[in-house]
Design an enzyme around this catalytic site. Structure first.
Site, PDB file in Angstrom:
ATOM      1  N   ARG A  69       0.845  -1.188   0.000  1.00 10.51           N
ATOM      2  CA  ARG A  69       0.000   0.000   0.000  1.00 10.51           C
ATOM      3  C   ARG A  69       0.880   1.237   0.000  1.00 10.51           C
ATOM      4  O   ARG A  69       1.830   1.341   0.754  1.00 10.51           O
ATOM      5  CB  ARG A  69      -0.879  -0.012   1.259  1.00 10.51           C
ATOM      6  CG  ARG A  69      -2.112   0.835   1.155  1.00 10.51           C
ATOM      7  CD  ARG A  69      -3.210   0.232   2.010  1.00 10.51           C
ATOM      8  NE  ARG A  69      -2.803   0.129   3.412  1.00 10.51           N
ATOM      9  CZ  ARG A  69      -3.194   0.974   4.353  1.00 10.51           C
ATOM     10  NH1 ARG A  69      -3.976   1.987   4.058  1.00 10.51           N
ATOM     11  NH2 ARG A  69      -2.822   0.796   5.603  1.00 10.51           N
TER      12      ARG A  69
ATOM     13  N   ASN B  93      -4.117  -6.973  -6.100  1.00 10.39           N
ATOM     14  CA  ASN B  93      -3.696  -8.163  -5.370  1.00 10.39           C
ATOM     15  C   ASN B  93      -4.645  -9.350  -5.504  1.00 10.39           C
ATOM     16  O   ASN B  93      -4.219 -10.503  -5.424  1.00 10.39           O
ATOM     17  CB  ASN B  93      -3.469  -7.821  -3.897  1.00 10.39           C
ATOM     18  CG  ASN B  93      -2.195  -7.012  -3.697  1.00 10.39           C
ATOM     19  OD1 ASN B  93      -1.447  -6.783  -4.648  1.00 10.39           O
ATOM     20  ND2 ASN B  93      -1.938  -6.579  -2.491  1.00 10.39           N
TER      21      ASN B  93
ATOM     22  N   ASP C  45      -1.262  -7.698  13.965  1.00 15.61           N
ATOM     23  CA  ASP C  45      -2.124  -6.954  14.888  1.00 15.61           C
ATOM     24  C   ASP C  45      -1.848  -7.380  16.333  1.00 15.61           C
ATOM     25  O   ASP C  45      -1.842  -6.567  17.246  1.00 15.61           O
ATOM     26  CB  ASP C  45      -3.607  -7.201  14.553  1.00 15.61           C
ATOM     27  CG  ASP C  45      -3.929  -6.904  13.095  1.00 15.61           C
ATOM     28  OD1 ASP C  45      -3.330  -5.963  12.554  1.00 15.61           O
ATOM     29  OD2 ASP C  45      -4.745  -7.625  12.505  1.00 15.61           O
TER      30      ASP C  45
ATOM     31  N   HIS D  50      -8.618  -8.001   9.524  1.00 12.95           N
ATOM     32  CA  HIS D  50      -7.236  -7.523   9.452  1.00 12.95           C
ATOM     33  C   HIS D  50      -7.125  -6.190   8.711  1.00 12.95           C
ATOM     34  O   HIS D  50      -6.252  -5.994   7.893  1.00 12.95           O
ATOM     35  CB  HIS D  50      -6.364  -8.597   8.780  1.00 12.95           C
ATOM     36  CG  HIS D  50      -4.901  -8.261   8.726  1.00 12.95           C
ATOM     37  ND1 HIS D  50      -4.169  -7.951   9.847  1.00 12.95           N
ATOM     38  CD2 HIS D  50      -4.032  -8.172   7.689  1.00 12.95           C
ATOM     39  CE1 HIS D  50      -2.908  -7.692   9.487  1.00 12.95           C
ATOM     40  NE2 HIS D  50      -2.804  -7.820   8.194  1.00 12.95           N
TER      41      HIS D  50
END
Length: 333
Positions: free
Chosen positions: A81, A94, A150, A179
Site C-alpha cells: 500500500r 492483489n 495486529d 485484518h
C-alpha cells in the site's frame, strides 16, 4: 517440512524467507516470485541452517516446481500500500495475483497449509477458499489469514504503556475480527498484563486506534517507500512457526487467525451466535493441530465497549468477505 514463499523477492518476502531459513524445523525452502527469487535463494542458501533453498521464476513451470511436495505455503505476494491508496485500490491488483497463485496451490499442493499475508486479508482468504472449492480440494482447516501483526503490535504497544518494553514478548492480547482498520478488534480487557486502572479513556481509545491503524503509521513514516514489511515478515514467520510446530504434533498452541468458521463447526457456530451474525470468516483465537484448525475459541468475556467495537467491525468485514467471494465467481473476461 517443506515451506514455500510465494512472492519471496518482495519487501515482505525477503525478510520472511530469511526468518524461515533461520527456523530449524524447516528442512526445505522454496522461493517463488516473478523476479529475483533465484538470487535471493542462493544468498539464503549460504546460511548455516538445515534447510535446502531453491528459487523459482514463472518460466519452465516454476510455480509448479516450487509447490511440489509443499507442507506450508506462505503468500506475501502482491503490491504494498502506498500513501493515499485505499485497501480497495489494493484489492483490484492483489486479488488477481492471489487467485492465480491459489490456482497453482490447488492443482499442485492441495493438502498444504496456506497462510495468506497478501492484503486485503479479509478478501484474499475468501479468494483462496473459492479457488480451492472450484478445484474440489477445499478444506477449511488448512487456509489461514495471517493477522499476527495486529497481535504483535498490541503486545508492543501495551508493553510501552506499561513502561517496560522487556515485557513485550510475554504480553498476550487476543485480537479478533479481521485484518484492516475498524475490523481489527483488540480485546484489551483480556490482556495477559492488565492495563493500569488509571489509564484514561482517551488514552485507551488512542491505543485501540493505534493497533487498528498501525499500518498507516508505517506507510506515513516510510513516505512513499512502502508499507509494513519487516514487522509483517516477523509476524508471518511467527505464525508459520506455530503452524509448523502444531503440524509436528505440539499441543496447546492457540493464536488468533482469520479462518473459515466451517473449519470447526461447533466452535464456529458458537462464535456466530456470540456475534449475532452468520459470517463465513472471522479472526478468533484458534487452537492449531496436526490437521490445521483444531478448535475455534469464542470471544470470551468482553466489556461493553469491546462489544461496540465488535459490532462496528461486522458490516465492513461482511462486505470484504463478499467482495473476495464475488471476485472468483465473476467469470474472467
Amino acid at each position: 517440512m517443506k515451506a514455500v514463499v510465494l512472492g519471496a523477492a518482495g519487501g515482505i518476502g525477503q525478510p520472511l524467507s530469511l526468518l524461515l531459513k533461520a527456523n530449524p524445523a524447516v528442512t526445505e525452502l522454496a522461493l517463488y516470485d516473478i523476479v529475483n527469487s533465484p538470487g535471493v535463494a542462493v544468498d539464503l542458501s549460504h546460511i548455516a541452517t538445515p534447510s535446502k533453498v531453491e528459487g523459482f521464476l514463472p518460466p519452465d513451470d516454476g510455480l509448479k516446481k516450487a509447490l511440489t511436495g509443499a507442507n506450508v505455503v506462505v503468500i506475501p505476494a502482491g503490491i504494498p500500500r502506498k500513501p493515499g491508496m485505499t485497501r480497495d485500490d489494493l484489492f483490484k491488483i492483489n486479488a488477481g495475483i492471489v487467485r492465480d497463485l491459489a490456482t497453482g496451490i490447488a492443482t499442485t499442493a492441495p493438502k498444504a497449509f496456506v497462510l495468506v499475508i497478501s492484503n486485503p486479508v479479509n478478501s484474499t482468504v475468501p479468494i483462496v477458499a473459492e479457488v480451492f472449492k472450484k478445484h474440489g480440494v477445499f478444506d477449511p482447516k488448512r487456509i489461514f489469514g495471517v493477522t499476527t501483526l495486529d497481535v504483535v503490535r498490541a503486545s508492543t504497544f501495551v508493553s510501552e504503556i506499561l513502561g517496560d518494553r522487556s515485557l513485550s514478548p510475554s504480553v498476550s492480547v487476543p485480537v479478533v475480527g479481521g485484518h484492516s482498520g475498524v475490523t481489527i478488534v483488540p480485546l484489551l480487557s483480556q490482556s495477559s498484563h492488565p492495563l493500569p486502572a488509571s489509564l484514561e479513556a482517551s488514552a485507551l481509545d488512542a491505543l485501540i486506534n493505534r493497533i487498528q491503524f498501525g499500518g498507516d503509521e508505517v506507510v506515513k513514516a516510510k513516505d512513499g517507500a512502502g508499507s509494513a514489511t519487516l514487522s509483517m515478515a516477523y509476524a508471518g514467520a511467527e505464525f508459520a512457526g506455530k503452524v509448523i510446530r502444531a503440524v509436528n504434533g505440539e499441543k496447546g498452541i492457540v493464536a488468533p487467525t482469520f479462518v473459515n468458521l466451517a473449519s470447526d463447526k461447533t466452535g464456529g457456530d458458537a462464535l456466530k451466535k456470540e456475534l449475532g451474525k452468520d459470517l463465513e470468516y472471522f479472526s478468533a483465537p484458534v487452537e492449531l493441530g496436526v490437521d490445521g484448525v483444531a478448535k475455534i475459541h469464542g470471544l470470551g468475556k468482553i466489556t461493553p465497549a469491546e462489544k461496540v467495537l465488535v459490532e462496528a467491525a461486522l458490516p465492513e468485514l461482511s462486505a470484504n468477505i463478499e467482495k473476495g467471494v464475488a471476485f472468483v465467481e465473476v467469470p474472467k473476461l
